[in-house]
Design a protein around this motif. Structure first.
Motif: not given
Lengths: 259, 325
Positions: B291, B294-295
């Motif tokens: 995450n 991706n962030g």
């Protein structure tokens, strides 16, 4: 019991010894008492001493020469050839000279005195002297014995000197040694202890020869045969006495520390 | 009468000649003993006089100058020899002269020899005591010779024994009778000679190396002979020593960290235990990380969009110029 032969001989020997002793004692008694027979003594000195000189010198010279020649080969083997003068001097002065000269003297003078007095005895000249008031013992015996006693030492001194001269010639036959060196070598080894005993014993030799010659002649018996017997026995007995005296002197000098 | 006088003269000459000879002989013997000249007395003390006795000669430097007068026993170890010396020798004999007892030739009489001392001394006076030197005793010499003979006899007997053993030794005789031995020996000797040559060569090379080391050549030379290199090496060693000490400290700290980690791993409620042993935790962590990635990518895209925005475009260009400078 009849005595056997050796016992007889022994008895005769002691009888003879006693007679000689009495004869000798008589000499001393007569010698110190006046009247002195000086003229006869001088005459006897001339006869006994001077007239024996030729014989003594000849024998002495031969003695020295022969002694040197006989000693040389042995001494050469030992490498002490240079000691020949010293050895000959010691031999001649201490022993050979006095004894050989005395023996020659006994042969000439002993027999002469024995024969002379023996012939006087058998021809009754001695008896005649007694009858005429002359003391035959003093005139005949004392003078001869004294002359023999005094002359033999001088003859020995001359004989020794001639012997050493003969030795000097003997040394110079094969090598060359000066007379000076020879004399130095001779006297280098000689001492008073060599010369004096040898010189003194010659008086005894002379006395013995004179006394025995006179005794045998003075007591001669049985005619002309007795004269010959006296002369002969004088020489024999004198010679024996010389060796006996020599032996005694050697023993005495040894005891006194002179050897 | 004339004859009688002549005889008397002959007798007189005869007697006088004899007496003169006697006097001459006495004089010659007496002269030797210093009887007719003035003399003085000297003394010497010996432990052993070897048979010397009164009357023996005394020589000064080989010249006869007197005689022995007396030989006296003073005590159990001292013999005094009293000598009568010719007065003429007084001006030559000095107090430090040395006295010995010798022989006149090989077999001659004993003699006292006085030897002058090279060092000058005072002249002797009446009854002076001279120095003595004990000569080698012939008895002692013979004793030594006897011992030497005994030793020679022992050596000879041992030599005989050795020869016997050699003669009875089959090994030795086999060696001696071996005809190939000389050739073998010769070959061996050649080998030995060659080895020796090699050895000499090696030694020479070793010598060169040693010389080089002495001269400070090579690493060993540098280490042994170059003082600067020796200083550097010393410093390096010191550094190594310091590093080792620091490494020891580090290792101790690591040990403490490891023990903390170990305790952390052991604690089931701890983060480390969850990180290393809890699979669900790991999965959650992995998802969280995805995450984040991706962030981050979306953020980057947003940032790129901002660069192209007219409001911020000038700012970014200014930043690019700064970088270029």
């Amino acid at each position: 019991m009849k005595p056997n032969k050796p016992a007889k001989q022994l008895q005769a020997f002691f009888d003879e010894a006693g007679r000689i002793a009495r004869f000798t004692a008589w000499y001393f008694r007569q010698a110190i008492r006046p009247r002195y027979e000086f003229r006869e003594l001088i005459r006897q000195c001339f006869i006994i001493g001077y007239q024996s000189l030729g014989l003594v010198v000849l024998t002495g010279f031969i003695m020295g020469l022969v002694l040197t020649m006989q000693l040389r080969p042995t001494l050469v083997d030992y490498g002490v050839e240079s000691q020949i003068p010293a050895m000959v001097a010691i031999a001649v002065v201490r022993e050979v000279g006095p004894v050989i000269t005395a023996l020659i003297f006994a042969g000439k003078i002993g027999s002469s005195i024995g024969a002379e007095l023996g012939s006087m005895r058998v021809t009754e000249q001695i008896d005649a002297m007694e009858v005429s008031g002359t003391n035959p013992y003093k005139y005949l015996v004392v003078t001869r014995v004294t002359a023999a006693t005094l002359m033999l030492p001088i003859l020995v001194l001359l004989s020794d000197t001639i012997s050493l001269y003969g030795a000097y010639l003997g040394v110079n036959i094969k090598t060359v040694t000066s007379a000076n060196l020879f004399i130095w070598q001779v006297f280098d080894v000689l001492d008073f202890t060599d010369l004096m005993p040898a010189f003194i014993k010659t008086f005894f030799f002379g006395f013995a020869v004179g006394m025995i010659g006179c005794y045998k002649g003075y007591n001669s018996t049985r005619g002309t045969e007795g004269v010959g017997r006296s002369a002969n026995s004088a020489v024999v007995l004198s010679s024996v006495m010389i060796f006996i005296i020599d032996l005694l002197v050697v023993q005495v000098t040894d005891i006194m520390g002179f050897n | 009468m004339a004859n009688k006088i002549a005889n008397n003269i002959k007798l007189g000459v005869f007697v006088i000649a004899g007496l003169l000879l006697l006097i001459f002989a006495l004089y010659m013997i007496g002269k030797k003993s210093n009887m007719f000249g003035s003399s003085f007395t000297l003394r010497a003390r010996f432990r052993n006089v070897d048979g010397l006795r009164a009357g023996n000669n005394v020589r000064y430097a080989g010249i006869e100058t007197g005689t022995v007068e007396k030989v006296l026993i003073l005590n159990d170890t001292t013999i005094e020899v009293v000598m009568s010396i010719d007065e003429k020798a007084r001006s030559y004999i000095r107090k430090n002269a040395q006295t010995t007892i010798g022989n006149e030739g090989l077999m001659g009489n004993k003699v006292v020899n006085i030897y002058p001392n090279p060092v000058q001394g005072e002249l002797v006076k009446e009854n002076d005591l001279l120095q003595t030197v004990q000569q080698a005793d012939i008895g002692n010499m013979i004793g030594t010779l006897t011992r030497t003979n005994d030793n020679a006899a022992i050596i000879a007997s041992e030599l005989v024994e050795t020869v016997k053993r050699i003669n009875s030794s089959p090994v030795l005789w086999r060696i001696l009778s071996d005809t190939t031995l000389p050739a073998n020996l010769s070959a061996t000797m050649a080998g030995v000679r060659s080895s020796a040559e090699h050895l000499n060569h090696s030694v020479a090379e070793l010598q060169v190396i040693v010389n080089d080391i002495h001269a400070g050549k090579g690493a060993a030379g540098l280490l042994l002979e170059d003082t600067a290199a020796r200083g550097t090496a010393s410093r390096a060693l010191n550094n190594i020593h310091n590093v080792t000490a620091e490494a020891n400290g580090l290792m101790q700290r690591l040990d403490s960290i490891a023990s903390i980690l170990q305790s952390g791993v052991g604690n089931k409620d701890g983060m480390l235990y969850g990180l290393l042993s809890d699979t669900s935790f790991t999965q959650r962590l992995s998802r969280s990380l995805n995450n984040v990635e991706n962030g981050t990518a979306a953020f980057n895209e947003d940032m790129e969009a901002l660069k192209h925005n007219f409001l911020l475009k000038g700012y970014f260009k200014k930043q690019a110029r700064k970088k270029a400078q």
